[in-house]
Structures are given as C-alpha cells and as structure tokens.
Enzyme design. Sequence first.
Site, PDB file in Angstrom:
ATOM      1  N   CYS A   2     -25.681 -12.769  10.058  1.00 46.70           N
ATOM      2  CA  CYS A   2     -25.823 -14.160   9.997  1.00 46.70           C
ATOM      3  C   CYS A   2     -25.175 -14.640  11.484  1.00 46.70           C
ATOM      4  O   CYS A   2     -23.677 -14.199  11.603  1.00 46.70           O
ATOM      5  CB  CYS A   2     -25.068 -15.509   9.106  1.00 46.70           C
ATOM      6  SG  CYS A   2     -25.044 -17.125   9.592  1.00 46.70           S
ATOM      7  N   ARG A  62       9.439  10.635  -2.752  1.00 48.97           N
ATOM      8  CA  ARG A  62       9.103  12.555  -2.859  1.00 48.97           C
ATOM      9  C   ARG A  62       8.818  12.476  -0.968  1.00 48.97           C
ATOM     10  O   ARG A  62       9.561  13.616   0.326  1.00 48.97           O
ATOM     11  CB  ARG A  62       7.611  12.528  -2.635  1.00 48.97           C
ATOM     12  CG  ARG A  62       6.862  13.748  -2.001  1.00 48.97           C
ATOM     13  CD  ARG A  62       6.509  14.508  -3.170  1.00 48.97           C
ATOM     14  NE  ARG A  62       5.182  14.199  -2.609  1.00 48.97           N
ATOM     15  CZ  ARG A  62       3.579  14.770  -3.122  1.00 48.97           C
ATOM     16  NH1 ARG A  62       3.708  15.478  -4.351  1.00 48.97           N
ATOM     17  NH2 ARG A  62       2.675  14.512  -2.348  1.00 48.97           N
ATOM     18  N   LYS A 118      -1.005  13.320 -16.509  1.00 47.76           N
ATOM     19  CA  LYS A 118      -1.065  13.372 -14.823  1.00 47.76           C
ATOM     20  C   LYS A 118      -0.630  11.826 -14.679  1.00 47.76           C
ATOM     21  O   LYS A 118      -1.775  11.403 -14.780  1.00 47.76           O
ATOM     22  CB  LYS A 118      -2.013  14.125 -13.917  1.00 47.76           C
ATOM     23  CG  LYS A 118      -1.265  14.143 -12.645  1.00 47.76           C
ATOM     24  CD  LYS A 118      -2.355  15.651 -12.021  1.00 47.76           C
ATOM     25  CE  LYS A 118      -1.551  15.211 -10.635  1.00 47.76           C
ATOM     26  NZ  LYS A 118      -1.474  13.656  -9.382  1.00 47.76           N
ATOM     27  N   CYS A 176     -30.010 -15.946   6.506  1.00 49.72           N
ATOM     28  CA  CYS A 176     -28.762 -15.225   5.915  1.00 49.72           C
ATOM     29  C   CYS A 176     -28.865 -16.922   4.336  1.00 49.72           C
ATOM     30  O   CYS A 176     -29.136 -17.679   4.382  1.00 49.72           O
ATOM     31  CB  CYS A 176     -27.612 -16.702   7.202  1.00 49.72           C
ATOM     32  SG  CYS A 176     -25.839 -16.785   6.066  1.00 49.72           S
ATOM     33  N   ASP A 188      -8.925  15.827  -2.572  1.00 48.23           N
ATOM     34  CA  ASP A 188      -8.818  17.174  -2.524  1.00 48.23           C
ATOM     35  C   ASP A 188      -9.861  17.787  -2.281  1.00 48.23           C
ATOM     36  O   ASP A 188      -9.882  19.407  -2.349  1.00 48.23           O
ATOM     37  CB  ASP A 188      -9.318  16.773  -4.216  1.00 48.23           C
ATOM     38  CG  ASP A 188      -7.874  16.432  -4.492  1.00 48.23           C
ATOM     39  OD1 ASP A 188      -6.676  16.180  -4.061  1.00 48.23           O
ATOM     40  OD2 ASP A 188      -7.863  15.866  -5.995  1.00 48.23           O
ATOM     41  N   LYS A 238       0.512  23.802 -17.651  1.00 52.72           N
ATOM     42  CA  LYS A 238       2.009  24.450 -16.649  1.00 52.72           C
ATOM     43  C   LYS A 238       2.396  25.747 -17.781  1.00 52.72           C
ATOM     44  O   LYS A 238       1.829  25.374 -18.990  1.00 52.72           O
ATOM     45  CB  LYS A 238       3.453  23.291 -16.842  1.00 52.72           C
ATOM     46  CG  LYS A 238       3.014  21.975 -16.245  1.00 52.72           C
ATOM     47  CD  LYS A 238       4.158  21.421 -16.086  1.00 52.72           C
ATOM     48  CE  LYS A 238       4.549  20.021 -15.211  1.00 52.72           C
ATOM     49  NZ  LYS A 238       5.261  18.868 -15.479  1.00 52.72           N
ATOM     50  N   CYS A 267     -26.536 -20.092   5.208  1.00 54.75           N
ATOM     51  CA  CYS A 267     -27.253 -21.135   5.849  1.00 54.75           C
ATOM     52  C   CYS A 267     -28.218 -20.991   6.230  1.00 54.75           C
ATOM     53  O   CYS A 267     -29.408 -21.747   7.175  1.00 54.75           O
ATOM     54  CB  CYS A 267     -25.892 -21.059   6.957  1.00 54.75           C
ATOM     55  SG  CYS A 267     -26.586 -19.842   8.085  1.00 54.75           S
TER      56      CYS A 267
HETATM   57  S1  IVH Z   1       4.691  18.586 -12.458  1.00 54.85           S
HETATM   58  C1  IVH Z   1       5.783  20.872  -8.736  1.00 54.85           C
HETATM   59  N1  IVH Z   1       3.974  16.831 -14.238  1.00 54.85           N
HETATM   60  O1  IVH Z   1       1.497  14.214  -9.601  1.00 54.85           O
HETATM   61  C2  IVH Z   1       5.392  20.014  -9.828  1.00 54.85           C
HETATM   62  N2  IVH Z   1       3.973  16.168 -11.820  1.00 54.85           N
HETATM   63  O2  IVH Z   1      -0.191  15.944  -7.539  1.00 54.85           O
HETATM   64  C3  IVH Z   1       6.086  19.479  -9.838  1.00 54.85           C
HETATM   65  N3  IVH Z   1       2.196  14.222 -11.218  1.00 54.85           N
HETATM   66  O3  IVH Z   1       4.022  15.746  -7.197  1.00 54.85           O
HETATM   67  C4  IVH Z   1       5.205  18.193 -10.291  1.00 54.85           C
HETATM   68  N4  IVH Z   1       2.036  13.471 -13.660  1.00 54.85           N
HETATM   69  O4  IVH Z   1       4.372  13.238  -8.896  1.00 54.85           O
HETATM   70  C5  IVH Z   1       3.835  17.527 -12.675  1.00 54.85           C
HETATM   71  N5  IVH Z   1       3.323  15.763 -15.595  1.00 54.85           N
HETATM   72  C6  IVH Z   1       3.716  15.580 -14.667  1.00 54.85           C
HETATM   73  C7  IVH Z   1       3.269  14.837 -13.707  1.00 54.85           C
HETATM   74  C8  IVH Z   1       3.159  14.902 -12.014  1.00 54.85           C
HETATM   75  C9  IVH Z   1       2.156  13.219 -12.565  1.00 54.85           C
HETATM   76  C10 IVH Z   1       2.934  13.506 -10.032  1.00 54.85           C
HETATM   77  C11 IVH Z   1       3.909  14.704  -9.403  1.00 54.85           C
HETATM   78  C12 IVH Z   1       3.277  15.798  -8.380  1.00 54.85           C
HETATM   79  C13 IVH Z   1       1.754  15.101  -8.018  1.00 54.85           C
HETATM   80  C14 IVH Z   1       1.387  16.523  -7.779  1.00 54.85           C
END
Ligand code: IVH
Length: 677
Positions: A431, A138, A117, A413, A38, A294, A416
């Site tokens: 070794c 995906r 997540k 080593c 990331d 979200k 041995c």
């Molecule tokens: S929302 C448009 N909610 O994380 C985004 N994703 O790094 C829709 N993931 O592709 C995803 N837990 O496969 C969302 N509670 C959660 C999640 C989650 C795991 C995964 C998901 C996504 C990836 C993104």
Amino acid sequence: MKGPSPAARAAELRRLLERANHAYYVLDKPEISDAEYDRAFRELQDLETQHPELRTPDSPTHRIGAEPADKFRKHRHLVPMLSLGNAFNETELAEWEERNGRLVPEVRKAGYTLEVKIDGAAVSLTYRDGVFTVGATRGNGIEGEDVTANLRTIDDIPLRLKGRGKTWPKLMEVRGEVYFSKSRFAELNREREKAGEPPFANPRNSAAGSLRQLDSKVTRSRRLRIFCFHVEAPGHTLSIATQHELLEQLGEWGFPVEPNHKLVPDLGQAHQQIASLEAILPTLDYGADGVVVKVNPFALYTELGTVGNREPRWAIARKFAPEVRVTKLKEIRINVGRTGALNPYAVLEPVEIGGVTVSTATLHNFQLIEAKDIRVGDWVEVTRAGEVIPQVLGPVIKKGVRRGSRYAPPERCPVCNSKVERPQDEVMVYCPNVSCPGRVFESIVHFASRGAMDIRGLGPERVKALLDAKLIETVADLYDRKRVSLMSLLTLEGFAEKSAQQLLDAIDASREQPLSTLLFALGIRHVGVQLARLLGRHFGTMRALAKAKAEEIGKIRGVGPAIAEAVAGFFADPQNQKLIKRLEELHLNMTEPAAAQTQGPLDGQVYVITGTLPSLSRARAAELIEGAGGHVTDSISKKTTAVVVGADAGSKLEKAKALGIPVIDEAELLRRARAKP
Ligand code: IVH
C-alpha cells in the site's frame, strides 16, 4: 533437472547455516525451524564426507555453538559439552545401532534409556564436594559463559547435594537443560503485555536470554526450571554403571529429573516406547523436541567414542516431523504492515497442533497463494514447526468436491482503499499511502518498540487507544504536549495517573535516542538497525542525511544502489520532510553522538580474515574490528591493511604474500584493536 554443483551447494548450505546460527545464538531470533537446520546440517555433512576437498576450516560442521559474549566471565568446561546426532525415523535409528554394532557388537544387547529431549538452554553445573560452585552455558561447547549467579536463582538447582554417605564424586559437572514451563511462559507474556512490553516469541530463546541477564534479579523474576540428565566426573569414580541408575541417583541428590524416562532391552522395544512418548510430548508443560536414546551401560561409552568431537555415538536424538493437520480455510484476511506490505493470513476452523489451538496462520504472500492455488473454503494442511508461527502448507484437493473460485489478490489496500503497488522483483504487494491507518498503526507500534525508540508502556493496545481517541495521528504527536498530556491521557480507559505519567516520562526520555535509532524507528523501507547505524555514523546529523543524493548514500560501504534510492526517496517525500521538521521542533535529538562515530584505533583500516583463529570466531573478530572503527571485507585488494590469518588458511594467505600485504595473527589483531586511538 540438474541441481547446483556440490561445491555450490556446500557453499549455499554453509551460508544458510551460518546465518541461522547467528540468528539463533547471537540475535536470539531463530529464522528456521530446528528440523530445517538439522536437515541442512546433515546434507552439508554428507557432502563433505563425499567430497573431502569441499571441507573448509570455517564450515559450521566444525562448530558446536556460538562464541561466548564478552560480558560474562568465560568458563572452560572440564569435559566438552557435545551435541547430539539426529534420527528422523525408525530406519535412521536402526542405522545408528548398525554403525555402533560394527564398532562395539555388545551395544545391540546392552539396552537403551529413552528420555524426553527438553527444548531449552543447555547448562553445566559444577559441584565440588557436593556444593554447587560454578554454572555455565554451553557456549561453543568448549568454553561457555559463567552464569553462576543467575543459575543460583533457579530454585530447582540444589546448592548442596542431598543424601548422607557422600555418594558423589569430589568434582563433577552435572548437565541439564534450563527451560520455561509452558504455563509460566504464558503467564510471563500476559504480565509483559500488561506492562506494555513486547511479548516473548518462544520459550527456548527466552530461557537462553533469561540466563544471560546481567542482573540476576531479572533472571529470578522469570522463574526458570531445570531438568538434569548427565554427569561428567573426569578422573573421579562414579559408583554408578548405567544411565538408568544415574537418572535415579540424580534424583536422590536433589536434581529434578524428567519423569517419563524408560529403560528398554533392545531397539525393537525402543521403537514402540518412542511412539508412546511421542504421543505424550504435546501434553507436557514444557517444550520437548524429541526423544534421546542412550546406550545404557557406561562401560561401552569410551569404546564408542564421539563423531568428530561433536556428537557422542552412545546417544542420538530421535526427532519427529512437525505435526501437520487438515482444517477448513474460512477466510483470507490481510494485515497491512508498517512498510505498507500486505500480509495475507488464513482464518481457520480452530485446530489443535502440537498442543496449541491454531485459528490463524500465515499465507506468506499472494504469489504463494496463487502458485499453490489456495482458495477460501478449501481444506488446507497447516503446520506449526517448532516455535515457528503456524503456516498453511497448501490445499487438500479431493476429486469431485466443488471448490470456491480462485483467490484474486487485492487491487486496493483493504484498509485505506489506495491502489496497491507491486515493485518489480519483489513478491510482496504494498500500500503506497503513508497515511494509511493500517500502516500508521504498525509504524507507531514499531517506532515505540524496544529495538527502536524504546518507549516503555507503549504497546499495540495503547497505540490503538491513542489513535482511536485521535490524540495522535503521527509519531510526532506523541511528543506534542498539546495533544498527549496527563489530562488527555486520563480521559482514556486503562490509564491511572501513575501509568500515564510513566508513559509521558518514557516518551520524553526517548527524545535523547541517537540519530541512528531514530532512523531505524522511522521505518524507512530497507533501513534495519545495521544500516541505520551506518547512516548515522556517516552523516552525523539528520540535516546532512536529508540533503544527500542517492549517489552519495550509495558510496557508503555496504549500501547498494536500490537501498540508497529508497533512503533518498524517503527524504524527498514532502510528507516525510514535514514529519522530520516537526520532530526537530519537538526537540528530538537529530545527531549521532561523537563516541558512536567510531573514532577507533582501526579507523579507516581494512582487514580480511582467513583460516580458523585460536579463540575468536570470525564473526567476533569482525565485530571487534568494526567496533574499533575498521572494516572487514572478503577479498584481498591493494586497499587491504592486513590479513588476519588462523589455522588452515588457504589461497588468501598466498594472495596476501603475492601482493605484499602484511599478515598478522589473532594476538596482533587484539593488540591493535585494543590500542588507544
Ligand atoms: S544428553 C553428550 N539428554 O539436547 C550429549 N541431552 O541436542 C549430552 N537435551 O546439548 C546430552 N534433553 O542440552 C541429553 N535428556 C537429554 C536431553 C538433552 C535435552 C539437550 C542437551 C544437548 C542437546 C543436544
């Protein structure tokens, strides 16, 4: 100190990310942690924003995932499957709201849902009139693989939705994450070890791999789980207006929903609740790599939109720095690998990191121990970043606390007692003794392993038992029925007649492996799967290869002089010659089958790929060309057969035209590669 130029840094990051993508998606073997990925990804994004001239059409920032493999039918998602941006701390999360607030001021007061997540494999489940019809991975976000049959084996997934009143849209895609529970994963690995199969390294990749099995029975036996969290229903009305309600609704329809989600009124509350979620993540029975934040009301989603078709603005992943713990370094031990490399590792006072107890951790190599001045008896920082194995970061030095003496790397080593070697330009110490018991053990384990001769039922424990009983000393002894026989195996502990016979059958079957597999299995330094294949194809027989001089081996495209020397050196060694001779006498196959010698339609042809192709990634296009007997190179020369051009092709197109080299498109490439030779 001046760093590299932005252009050089961008190129370096692209290489790093592409390599990591390949390792992750294609090889199912991640090389770097998610956090590192990331960070690199973001650094590249930032560089490309600051210096738009550095953008290239093939930059990993334009991609969501990997291309689907061929063996499953492709499935185009109704709505692309996006990924998520990251926030590594509270400030970054606040900046996210700040940016969103400038676009859509209402977000500040709209409320957020917080969800765990899940760290697994993303899938999309299509329901028509409440019936599960198609399920897909995906893939690249636009198009995935149709793994419906495999998803049907996951008991969690409702095949028909629950609830009267038909509250669901006529057509919808439910998005979720398929995962292994930690307990099931541990159980599965115990089963595998018992069966002599190598254990899986990490739950996420194994979940992805289990989903992509051609035999659904295998998928079923893995007992995967799923959590769902998102719905797309383009052109259909959802009777729900917020994410919080959706999670509830998904539950009512019969989908498993991760239970720890929360609704908070604003970001201040979010910070607090995220901290309490972070604390419980290690206690969950599934891997979690952050918290997804979200925007709650769907009404704001369209206006917020997406960033570059990659990430929605309405959601972000709050990620946590890998946990670091301090513990006492009790001892430094050394494991001798099959190439003879001495791998130092730390024996630690057991410490819990991210929910698992860690009592050993890698120290990488002696140079690093010296550079960080790590000493036995020190308090050291240890981390376990994601699925990556535990590692010692460095000592925590307190003033006034007496330390032990500096660590002296071994001259000999530890197994041995041979004097070790330090090749120039390498950080590893070796070794040199090919008969070192440490090396022998590891090399036999490697020889039998899945990517190599694939002798089922011959895992590390059994190799050790065979060595201890002196039934074998080298890999050749495995095939010698005067040594390894039904009778002799039955004298060992843990062998019933059936399993002993199965092992003998597996050993016998492995005689037929092609030369390239045998070469890889022999564990010649620098000879990986790819190189073994090149050597096998080029020379065709073991005899031809064994006779070849380094210069001749070095002439093969993709083989450098150092590697050529190593290969020739292996065959020049009298012990190795003896081993090969014996393997031959024991009737091992020493040839590469003609079919694998790529008599393809593109034999001897050389291609350069430039620009973005409409459907194939570059990696797939290159595979296709190589699979058909051709070669792919980076730069155009007079030897180039043709240049395959996609969108946004740059200077290479010009150069091809200047040199009068044919220019073809993807369709033409596919036609050529699939033509009968
Ligand atoms: S929302 C448009 N909610 O994380 C985004 N994703 O790094 C829709 N993931 O592709 C995803 N837990 O496969 C969302 N509670 C959660 C999640 C989650 C795991 C995964 C998901 C996504 C990836 C993104």
